[in-house]
Motif scaffolding. Structure first.
Motif, PDB file in Angstrom:
ATOM      1  N   THR A   1       0.992  -1.436   0.094  1.00 43.28           N
ATOM      2  CA  THR A   1      -0.033   0.197   0.065  1.00 43.28           C
ATOM      3  C   THR A   1       0.543   1.180  -0.068  1.00 43.28           C
ATOM      4  N   PRO A   2      -0.113   2.475  -0.478  1.00 48.84           N
ATOM      5  CA  PRO A   2       1.159   3.634  -0.390  1.00 48.84           C
ATOM      6  C   PRO A   2       1.646   3.881   1.348  1.00 48.84           C
ATOM      7  N   GLU A   3       1.076   3.406   2.140  1.00 47.93           N
ATOM      8  CA  GLU A   3       1.301   3.574   3.838  1.00 47.93           C
ATOM      9  C   GLU A   3       3.024   3.071   3.678  1.00 47.93           C
ATOM     10  N   GLU A   4       2.546   1.718   3.651  1.00 48.48           N
ATOM     11  CA  GLU A   4       3.460   0.565   3.360  1.00 48.48           C
ATOM     12  C   GLU A   4       4.299   0.592   2.617  1.00 48.48           C
ATOM     13  N   TRP A   5       4.735   1.145   1.502  1.00 43.94           N
ATOM     14  CA  TRP A   5       6.048   1.461   0.698  1.00 43.94           C
ATOM     15  C   TRP A   5       6.511   2.893   1.281  1.00 43.94           C
ATOM     16  N   ALA A   6       5.734   3.959   1.349  1.00 40.12           N
ATOM     17  CA  ALA A   6       7.008   4.875   2.435  1.00 40.12           C
ATOM     18  C   ALA A   6       7.072   4.126   3.813  1.00 40.12           C
ATOM     19  N   ALA A   7       7.254   3.502   4.928  1.00 42.33           N
ATOM     20  CA  ALA A   7       7.436   3.247   5.915  1.00 42.33           C
ATOM     21  C   ALA A   7       8.837   1.865   5.421  1.00 42.33           C
ATOM     22  N   PHE A   8       8.377   1.914   4.419  1.00 40.98           N
ATOM     23  CA  PHE A   8       9.725   0.617   3.932  1.00 40.98           C
ATOM     24  C   PHE A   8      10.251   1.568   3.121  1.00 40.98           C
ATOM     25  N   GLN A   9      10.511   2.602   2.842  1.00 42.07           N
ATOM     26  CA  GLN A   9      11.607   3.424   1.377  1.00 42.07           C
ATOM     27  C   GLN A   9      11.773   4.388   2.761  1.00 42.07           C
ATOM     28  N   SER A  10      11.246   4.941   3.556  1.00 41.07           N
ATOM     29  CA  SER A  10      12.212   5.658   4.948  1.00 41.07           C
ATOM     30  C   SER A  10      13.077   5.180   5.936  1.00 41.07           C
ATOM     31  N   ASP A  11      12.134   3.562   6.548  1.00 35.63           N
ATOM     32  CA  ASP A  11      12.933   2.730   7.131  1.00 35.63           C
ATOM     33  C   ASP A  11      14.732   2.522   6.313  1.00 35.63           C
ATOM     34  N   GLN A  12      14.748   1.787   5.304  1.00 34.31           N
ATOM     35  CA  GLN A  12      15.879   1.517   4.528  1.00 34.31           C
ATOM     36  C   GLN A  12      16.827   3.466   4.312  1.00 34.31           C
ATOM     37  N   SER A  13      16.412   3.896   4.447  1.00 33.17           N
ATOM     38  CA  SER A  13      16.708   4.997   4.106  1.00 33.17           C
ATOM     39  C   SER A  13      17.578   5.922   5.767  1.00 33.17           C
ATOM     40  N   THR A  14      17.105   5.358   7.020  1.00 29.47           N
ATOM     41  CA  THR A  14      18.167   5.757   7.969  1.00 29.47           C
ATOM     42  C   THR A  14      19.279   5.786   8.366  1.00 29.47           C
ATOM     43  N   GLU A  15      20.124   5.863   9.084  1.00 29.50           N
ATOM     44  CA  GLU A  15      21.822   6.295   9.026  1.00 29.50           C
ATOM     45  C   GLU A  15      21.778   4.642   9.985  1.00 29.50           C
ATOM     46  N   LYS A  16      20.839   4.486  10.791  1.00 29.17           N
ATOM     47  CA  LYS A  16      20.815   3.244  11.134  1.00 29.17           C
ATOM     48  C   LYS A  16      20.730   2.154  10.727  1.00 29.17           C
ATOM     49  N   HIS A  17      20.245   2.107  10.092  1.00 28.71           N
ATOM     50  CA  HIS A  17      19.699   0.970   8.760  1.00 28.71           C
ATOM     51  C   HIS A  17      21.094   0.915   8.042  1.00 28.71           C
ATOM     52  N   GLN A  18      21.670   1.626   7.492  1.00 30.65           N
ATOM     53  CA  GLN A  18      22.991   1.697   6.149  1.00 30.65           C
ATOM     54  C   GLN A  18      23.733   1.153   7.108  1.00 30.65           C
ATOM     55  N   LYS A  19      23.642   1.460   8.420  1.00 25.86           N
ATOM     56  CA  LYS A  19      25.461   0.720   8.667  1.00 25.86           C
ATOM     57  C   LYS A  19      25.178  -0.090   9.257  1.00 25.86           C
ATOM     58  N   ALA A  20      23.486  -0.848   9.708  1.00 28.43           N
ATOM     59  CA  ALA A  20      23.611  -2.183  10.030  1.00 28.43           C
ATOM     60  C   ALA A  20      23.931  -3.203   8.326  1.00 28.43           C
ATOM     61  N   GLY A  21      22.797  -3.019   7.144  1.00 28.54           N
ATOM     62  CA  GLY A  21      22.931  -3.208   6.379  1.00 28.54           C
ATOM     63  C   GLY A  21      24.998  -2.939   6.480  1.00 28.54           C
ATOM     64  N   GLU A  22      25.998  -2.231   5.933  1.00 31.83           N
ATOM     65  CA  GLU A  22      27.156  -1.953   5.846  1.00 31.83           C
ATOM     66  C   GLU A  22      27.554  -2.883   6.970  1.00 31.83           C
ATOM     67  N   LYS A  23      27.280  -3.462   7.662  1.00 26.46           N
ATOM     68  CA  LYS A  23      28.119  -4.196   8.556  1.00 26.46           C
ATOM     69  C   LYS A  23      27.763  -5.865   7.656  1.00 26.46           C
ATOM     70  N   GLU A  24      26.494  -6.101   7.819  1.00 27.15           N
ATOM     71  CA  GLU A  24      26.149  -7.736   7.311  1.00 27.15           C
ATOM     72  C   GLU A  24      26.873  -7.638   5.445  1.00 27.15           C
ATOM     73  N   SER A  25      26.843  -6.686   5.024  1.00 29.54           N
ATOM     74  CA  SER A  25      27.621  -6.688   3.585  1.00 29.54           C
ATOM     75  C   SER A  25      29.295  -6.972   4.130  1.00 29.54           C
ATOM     76  N   GLU A  26      29.542  -7.178   5.376  1.00 30.18           N
ATOM     77  CA  GLU A  26      31.175  -7.630   4.770  1.00 30.18           C
ATOM     78  C   GLU A  26      30.760  -8.814   5.912  1.00 30.18           C
ATOM     79  N   GLN A  27      30.031  -9.360   5.822  1.00 34.08           N
ATOM     80  CA  GLN A  27      29.604 -10.701   6.142  1.00 34.08           C
ATOM     81  C   GLN A  27      29.261 -11.455   5.636  1.00 34.08           C
TER      82      GLN A  27
END
Length: 319
Positions: free
Chosen positions: A174-200
């Protein structure tokens, strides 16, 4: 009424070293034997990518999503996010949250490795009801199809993944679900966690292979395993076109990318079919209108897989 992934408040579960956020969707199971659904996301991927699948599930079903360590409402782990450690934390989460009903584990992408590490750790006990693998990584994946090939991504450089692949236009959130998904993906916390996982990510494959699980098949006996494959060329072909329009890559690099795209679907299907060895009762389907993120583009196919697993479990119980 369908359950929205956005209406579930997190419960923080202390797993001993830190707390993980767990989200429950749908009613409590009627009996202790009723299977519940547990979703595990791929690398650097929000639990919110399951929004359409959760919403399309039968309203009588209980399902769970969670934030891995370092994402959204979960705390940062003191351990590096290897697949082994993620599987350890998942097992502790399930134990400490007192989820005792048998689990149908639904995993996307890197979750194929994580769930095999989970099985290596916990065994095929009564806590496992079945698996639904959504374009999930096999332990030999990077030996067959190197999805992080540097030349490929040189050609794709600067192209937004979700718009470039067509997911932004085709997703079933839904538009609300997509907005929440994008917002979560764009946070600094999410991006740092993703970078750590990418290394592994890459090291997790030989680590899993060293456990020799392929010599112990079928790991799940006759418990149902539903395997969904995608058309990887769909994503990569779209990204290639846009990358070339931007002027990316030399002609030699573009040729290399075209060759990878041309063989990607055959290689990917071969890898998906290897998962069928997990059980004597397994089924393979192709999501014909999806790239890698099947749960976003064809969530109904994932729901079909869950319903098939539930039907097989019911049939086994009544026979």
């Amino acid at each position: 009424m369908p359950t929205s992934i956005l209406t579930s408040d997190p419960t923080l579960i202390n797993i001993g070293t830190h707390s993980l956020a767990l989200y429950a969707h749908g009613p409590e199971p009627k009996t202790s034997k009723d299977p519940v659904i547990f979703f595990v996301s791929g690398i650097s991927s929000s639990r919110l990518n399951w929004g359409a699948v959760v919403r399309l599930l039968s309203p009588s079903l209980r399902s769970y999503t969670y934030d891995r360590s370092g994402y959204n409402n979960s705390e940062i782990s003191p351990l590096p996010p290897t697949a082994e450690n993620i599987a350890l934390e998942l097992s502790l989460l399930i134990e400490r949250a007192s989820i005792t009903n048998p689990l149908i584990l639904v995993g996307h992408s890197w979750a194929g490795v994580i769930l095999c590490e989970f099985l290596a750790r916990t065994g095929n006990g009564p806590h496992i009801a079945g698996l639904v693998l959504v374009d999930a990584n096999h332990e030999t994946a990077l030996q067959v199809l190197e999805v992080n090939d540097p030349i490929l991504w040189t050609v794709f450089a600067g192209v937004d993944f979700y718009s470039g692949t067509g997911i932004e236009a085709e997703h079933k959130l839904t538009p609300e679900e997509w907005a929440a998904f994008q917002s979560d993906q764009s946070t600094e916390k999410h991006q740092k966690a993703g970078e750590k996982e990418s290394e592994q990510y890459s090291p997790s494959f030989p680590t899993l292979r060293q456990k020799g699980l392929q010599e112990k098949q079928p790991l799940l006996g006759d418990k149902p395993v539903y395997v969904i494959g995608s058309f990887r060329s769909r994503d990569w072909g779209n990204l290639y076109k846009l990358g070339v329009e931007k002027g990316n890559g030399t002609e030699e690099q573009r040729r290399h990318a075209r060759e990878m795209i041309a063989t990607a679907d055959e290689k990917s299907e071969g890898l998906m079919r290897k998962h069928l060895k997990l059980s004597e009762k397994s089924k393979f389907v192709l999501a014909k209108e999806s790239g890698h993120f099947i749960q976003l583009q064809q969530p109904d196919v994932v729901v079909d897989g869950i319903e098939w697993a539930l039907s097989e479990i019911r049939d086994s119980a009544s026979s």
